[in-house]
Design an enzyme around this catalytic site. Sequence first.
Site, PDB file in Angstrom:
ATOM      1  N   HIS A 128      -4.379  -6.859   6.561  1.00 54.03           N
ATOM      2  CA  HIS A 128      -3.462  -5.723   6.699  1.00 54.03           C
ATOM      3  C   HIS A 128      -4.123  -4.363   6.553  1.00 54.03           C
ATOM      4  CE1 HIS A 128       0.528  -7.495   7.088  1.00 54.03           C
ATOM      5  NE2 HIS A 128       0.058  -8.491   6.380  1.00 54.03           N
ATOM      6  N   LYS A 136       7.004   7.581   5.356  1.00 51.00           N
ATOM      7  CA  LYS A 136       6.111   6.441   5.082  1.00 51.00           C
ATOM      8  C   LYS A 136       5.509   6.691   3.707  1.00 51.00           C
ATOM      9  CE  LYS A 136       4.059   7.437   9.002  1.00 51.00           C
ATOM     10  NZ  LYS A 136       4.034   6.199   9.705  1.00 51.00           N
ATOM     11  N   ARG A 137       4.731   5.731   3.193  1.00 49.67           N
ATOM     12  CA  ARG A 137       4.077   5.978   1.909  1.00 49.67           C
ATOM     13  C   ARG A 137       3.215   7.239   2.011  1.00 49.67           C
ATOM     14  NH1 ARG A 137       4.308   1.653  -1.930  1.00 49.67           N
ATOM     15  NH2 ARG A 137       3.152   3.041  -3.294  1.00 49.67           N
ATOM     16  N   LYS A 162      10.391   1.205  14.870  1.00 49.86           N
ATOM     17  CA  LYS A 162      11.811   1.426  14.544  1.00 49.86           C
ATOM     18  C   LYS A 162      12.317   2.717  15.187  1.00 49.86           C
ATOM     19  CE  LYS A 162      10.991  -1.034  10.258  1.00 49.86           C
ATOM     20  NZ  LYS A 162      10.489  -0.889   8.879  1.00 49.86           N
ATOM     21  N   LYS A 165      -2.542   8.829   6.070  1.00 50.16           N
ATOM     22  CA  LYS A 165      -1.335   9.000   6.900  1.00 50.16           C
ATOM     23  C   LYS A 165      -1.105  10.477   7.261  1.00 50.16           C
ATOM     24  CE  LYS A 165       0.862   4.807   5.045  1.00 50.16           C
ATOM     25  NZ  LYS A 165       1.076   3.943   6.217  1.00 50.16           N
ATOM     26  N   THR A 221       5.064  -0.146  11.304  1.00 47.82           N
ATOM     27  CA  THR A 221       6.293  -0.683  11.927  1.00 47.82           C
ATOM     28  C   THR A 221       7.356   0.410  12.017  1.00 47.82           C
ATOM     29  OG1 THR A 221       7.064  -1.517   9.792  1.00 47.82           O
ATOM     30  CG2 THR A 221       5.938  -3.083  11.234  1.00 47.82           C
TER      31      THR A 221
END
Length: 833
Positions: free
Chosen positions: A368, A559-560, A671, A565, A667
């Site tokens: 992952h 998101k986290r 969405k 990110k 993901t």
Amino acid sequence: MAKPLTDSEKRKQISVRGLAGLGDVAEVRKSFNRHLHFTLVKDRNVATPRDYFFALAHTVRDHLVGRWIRTQQHYYERDPKRIYYLSLEFYMGRTLQNTMVNLGLQNACDEAIYQVRGLKAGCLGIGRLTASCFLDSMATLGLAAYGYGIRYEFGIFNQKIVNGWQVEEADDWLRYGNPWEKARPEYMLPVHFYGRVEHTPDGVKWLDTQVVLAMPYDTPVPGYKNNTVNTMRLWSAKAPNDFKLQDFNVGDYIEAVLDRNLAENISRVLYPNDNFFEGKELRLKQEYFVVAATLQDIIRRFKSSKFGCRDPVRTCFETFPDKVAIQLNDTHPALSIPELMRILVDVEKVDWDKAWEITKKTCAYTNHTVLPEALERWPVSMFEKLLPRHLEIIYAINQRHLDHVAALFPGDVDRLRRMSVIEEGDCKRINMAHLCVIGSHAVNGVARIHSEIVKQSVFKDFYELEPEKFQNKTNGITPRRWLLLCNPGLADTIVEKIGEEFLTDLSQLKKLLPLVNDEAFIRDVAKVKQENKLKFSAFLEKEYKVKINPSSMFDVHVKRIHEYKRQLLNCLHVITLYNRIKRDPAKAFVPRTVMIGGKAAPGYHMAKLIIKLVTSIGDVVNHDPVVGDRLKVIFLENYRVSLAEKVIPAADLSQQISTAGTEASGTGNMKFMLNGALTIGTMDGANVEMAEEAGAENLFIFGLRVEDVEALDRKGYNAREYYDRLPELKQAVDQISSGFFSPKEPDCFKDVVNMLMHHDRFKVFADYEAYVQCQAQVDQLYRNPKGWTKKVIRNIACSGKFSSDRTITEYAREIWGVEPSDLQIPPPNIPRD
């Protein structure tokens, strides 16, 4: 502007929720009233929302239980290969509505509750539960699958924002009980820790261990309208009754009882780290706890394949890999490999080579992450103390593995060092990812670009050794939760045009492509989005006390919180927009509401500072009268599945802006795409395949590609070059640095600026110029509502690949060796043949 429909009005118009017919409304109503009567405390006449919720949950559960029992009987009769999905966490999400949707009960429940109390069933969703897209798809595809994990008493923390900073609060999610779980004390199992190893003529013995009991709690996982109900089994730690009670003999009974907590702490709390390894002994205990209990359970079920039978009918393990597939979700359940070896060799007396062949054929590993700090590397000394027998087994596995490598590459000492499970150094460590790769017959990444990076860099040596082992399985999401449940208006609009089959075959959305220029359909899709935005605006006003402009562009980044990110890149763009408005207030700007949300790991200093920066920018921007409602910045507190279900259907722009080569898949990106948001993103993770499916011109793609990042690394990334060359970037960074956004604490963000200027592994400045230019293209298209909606329709129509049903079908055929089935198990009210 038209007022959004109320939930009850929408209920009347949503045909999609009633696809299975109304069912017996009278029966549901009767059952609901009965449960409500028994739920209410005797001396309390007024029912609370929680009473209604539990009454409805128990009513729905009644419909589940018969199907659940029948499904398990069906599996024991057919004796199929069973799939075991091992994960240390299953993401939280509300279960009630999901269950009603999958059982086709939504309309019957809505109507019954409306008749009883004038309430809409969905508004009672207090219950939350761990259940993920993959479990939903496995049940929908008729696979005999089981999810295994830990029943944490406290889930990931609730996030509160206090003075702009994240503060963690315990998420006591079991406080009011959980109507979906069923305790199964009859299947309680012992798990051993510590102790010593003795090699005897009769074999190896692990002696003088400390025992903790694993109590299973089962949760039903219903497939979509196929009467299949699979099981998620979560283990809770219990101290055995004799736990340290020798202390009782010397009179310290109270201490002995209090000490039971030490054993039970194992399942107390979920470690909230994301993409960061923290080598705590309790975490290793959790990992072994779930593995040891699960493997005993798997072997018991393998041996007694008759329904309800406890006596072994199989004792030979030759057929084990034909009947059992174990999927290791990340390295957290990696101990399954040495534990299965221990059981086969020490307990079942299987020859080592045979046991190793069985283990490899049974286990498969999903990687992952490619971030080195996220890979698990446990100190050997910790293993020696906690799991001495497993350490011996890992050494033996490693020795045979290295002998094999040395035979193929004689004299290549460096290769042996790189490929060893044991990393030498000041502190000897066990590389769990290497153990997973060696001990599995299949290794997969979770997006095509990620799987390539896995082969070319992370596990390059292993790929050269066994290329046939490596695969890709691009992630997916369940369209039941992430369209039907969270966006019924859009689901209904689609059903009217192409029917309902897309809910179990998402590729059918391709049928929408001819409608890209259909004026009526463009209007309908835009209307649904506007209704969702109005509804979310009302929610924000109620929950966050912020008033936003519902016709502004909803620019969402949830998101986290993590440096890779790149929430900081988003911040720099917001500051740039703010400065442009201030410079030229008379100019026409596309109004934007920028929403950023996500949790930071409690010990991650930089992530917490990023949250503080977002809230501080918001404080300045949102209160500047020159800006008005042209730009708003909102931090979405306590982002979680139930909030995602509200914000994703309302989003116009989805931010997926990680540095190329760092996000395994994502993901959230899928969405948003399915729910009609356009993506601004880098060529990273599943964005690459989204661009391929919809056409890159229908996404806003910017920035460095993986090969550019690698070239920049070779050359040496110098942040100051960009800072000196780009005046708007310099201005934004100087404002952060000078305390413009933190006047009471001018040095508040010095660590952020220092990191960006001198230690930024994720190259924020390198992508700044391209990102700001790309955002200008976003503005330009948003000025043309019809052009925007056409791209939205194209994205929705091309999102079929990203269904978890497709992902699980690929896992089933290419890794587990089983075939999905569309067989309908007869419902409980129909007699069995």
